[in-house]
Motif scaffolding. Sequence first.
Motif, short mmCIF file in Angstrom:
data_model
loop_
_atom_site.label_atom_id
_atom_site.label_comp_id
_atom_site.label_asym_id
_atom_site.label_seq_id
_atom_site.Cartn_x
_atom_site.Cartn_y
_atom_site.Cartn_z
N THR A 329 0.87 -1.18 0.00
CA THR A 329 0.00 0.00 0.00
C THR A 329 0.90 1.23 0.00
O THR A 329 1.67 1.44 0.95
N ALA A 330 0.81 2.01 -1.06
CA ALA A 330 1.66 3.21 -1.15
C ALA A 330 1.36 4.15 0.01
O ALA A 330 0.21 4.25 0.46
N LYS A 331 2.40 4.84 0.44
CA LYS A 331 2.23 5.70 1.61
C LYS A 331 1.24 6.83 1.34
O LYS A 331 0.61 7.33 2.26
N ASP A 333 -1.32 6.58 -0.84
CA ASP A 333 -2.55 6.04 -1.44
C ASP A 333 -3.72 6.32 -0.50
O ASP A 333 -3.73 5.85 0.65
N LEU A 360 7.24 0.38 -0.49
CA LEU A 360 6.90 1.12 -1.71
C LEU A 360 7.25 2.58 -1.52
O LEU A 360 7.21 3.10 -0.40
N GLY A 362 6.63 6.67 -1.75
CA GLY A 362 5.47 7.55 -1.61
C GLY A 362 5.80 8.88 -2.20
O GLY A 362 6.81 9.05 -2.89
N TRP A 363 4.95 9.86 -1.94
CA TRP A 363 5.17 11.15 -2.61
C TRP A 363 6.46 11.80 -2.17
O TRP A 363 7.07 12.55 -2.92
N ALA A 375 -1.43 7.97 -7.21
CA ALA A 375 -0.87 7.13 -6.16
C ALA A 375 -1.57 5.77 -6.12
O ALA A 375 -0.93 4.73 -5.96
N SER A 378 -0.32 3.51 -8.80
CA SER A 378 1.14 3.49 -8.97
C SER A 378 1.72 2.08 -8.96
O SER A 378 2.82 1.85 -9.47
N TYR A 379 0.99 1.13 -8.40
CA TYR A 379 1.49 -0.25 -8.30
C TYR A 379 1.80 -0.85 -9.67
O TYR A 379 2.59 -1.77 -9.79
N ASP A 382 4.60 2.56 -11.61
CA ASP A 382 5.83 3.05 -11.01
C ASP A 382 6.86 1.92 -11.00
O ASP A 382 6.63 0.86 -10.40
N SER A 385 7.87 0.52 -7.54
CA SER A 385 6.76 -0.22 -6.91
C SER A 385 6.58 -1.58 -7.59
O SER A 385 6.49 -2.62 -6.92
#
Lengths: 399, 97
Positions: A329-331, A333, A360, A362-363, A375, A378-379, A382, A385
């Motif tokens: 889970t992106a920071k 997201d 992962l 993050g911004w 975001a 992004s999985y 990116d 990721s």
Amino acid sequence: MSRGGAAASWDVAGLRAAAGQWAAAGSVISGEGRRTGELADLDPEVIGGAAGEAFADRLRSSAGRLGADGMLLTTIADVLGDAASAMAPHTVHAGGDDPDLRRTAQDRLYALDAEYASRLLTFAPTGHAMATAPADWVDVGPDIAGLAPGDRLGSGTVLSAGDGTTLVANGDPATAEQIVLFVPGTGSTVLEPETQTQRAETLREELRARGTDAAVVTFFHDAPPWLLPAGGSTYYPPAAARLQAAAAQVSGLNPAAHLTVMGYSHGGIITGYAAAAAHGPGLRADSLMLLGSTALGPGVGHVRDLRLLDSSGKPHPPAGHGDRVLAATAKDDPIRLAPGLTGRGRGPHDPRMGARQVPLPGWEDNEQPRSVLTAHSSYFWDPVSLGNIAGAIAEVRRR
Amino acid sequence: MLQISPAGLVFLAGDIDARARPVGRAMEPVRPLTGLPGSAMTRALVRLAATWRMELDIEAAALHSLAAGARRLADAVTGADADLAGILARAGIRGAR
């Protein structure tokens, strides 16, 4: 609608011809439904006594749906016939010389056109197709006539289609050493297969780059069309039941392969609900990957609450789920807020859930803050990721 | 012990496939209405035809899948599908040749 030049186009004969076509289709479907029902009543010895009970039930179920479909198609034909009868008297004056009569007739014809169009649209099919059609419909849907195993769809190949589920494979699940069953999220539909199958292909390539011969199978299902229905509880329970069947089906193609079920976004709660020990028999999976996932559903507060089954149907020991259940889970997201907003239990990113967290970016790792939608997707785009996710999936098989 | 007739299953599979073919083709003759260009009814019929075509395709695919299941059962009881034959045997079902 423009009315220019339409005066000569009111073709009642065309309406009657269309009515005949729909009536013929209704007659065919009703007849095949009746004959299918008769097959279910064959001598039990032919279809195997106890083994055939479920089989006969499925035949009866198909017969019932076909019977209902046939009636609806016949009704559409009746409505078209009624429209032709209602319009016919007005077409005489609509093309006549008297301007007043012509205008009055045209107005009446356009009113009837709108009225009957509205009535027709109430006779959409009530079964599978509406479950997978986009909420706002499209004027001309993609032609998926004859969709069958082996057909190309998006960048993948159809494994099976039916019962509200379409499985599309990137790679060959029969020979792969690892199969990823990909459960896409809100807005995914078999009518627009390109995005999801391209994601599947990208992941497969990342896995191959890490020495893993994988097949990624996309589980197209009745996904919520947009965010609001995704927050309710209408969609995920039936999808979870179908996912259980799909996982068993895919595993049956290659029982020796490691099976990872990967739920993305709303696909995460489908995966969690399917695997929840509190809700049923569990889910055939050697590992889970939860990408940008919402909560895992009621009854799952820890990964030990999941029942994951090996290829022989035995549960994997829950004590090992901490290594078997992966969460990415992106920071940044916003899905991290979903569990609190929807009240559907804990998210897989919650440390109390006990899942193995995939690191992962993050911004703060990027030059510019990312938008929330950027975001959340992004999985799949990116590179850092995607690489970390593929690495974790490949590694969980080797443990 | 229950018995299953492989020959009966093969016939059944053929019958189910025979049901599926017309289901999948039932909408093929249905074309959008061309006599009312631009009308609301024309648009409605185009939408209906596309969705019904998909619905019936799915129903036909379900029937083909059932037919394939019947053939697999037949293979199981003749021993050609050893995995399924084992499952049937454990369930107390054997083939009647």
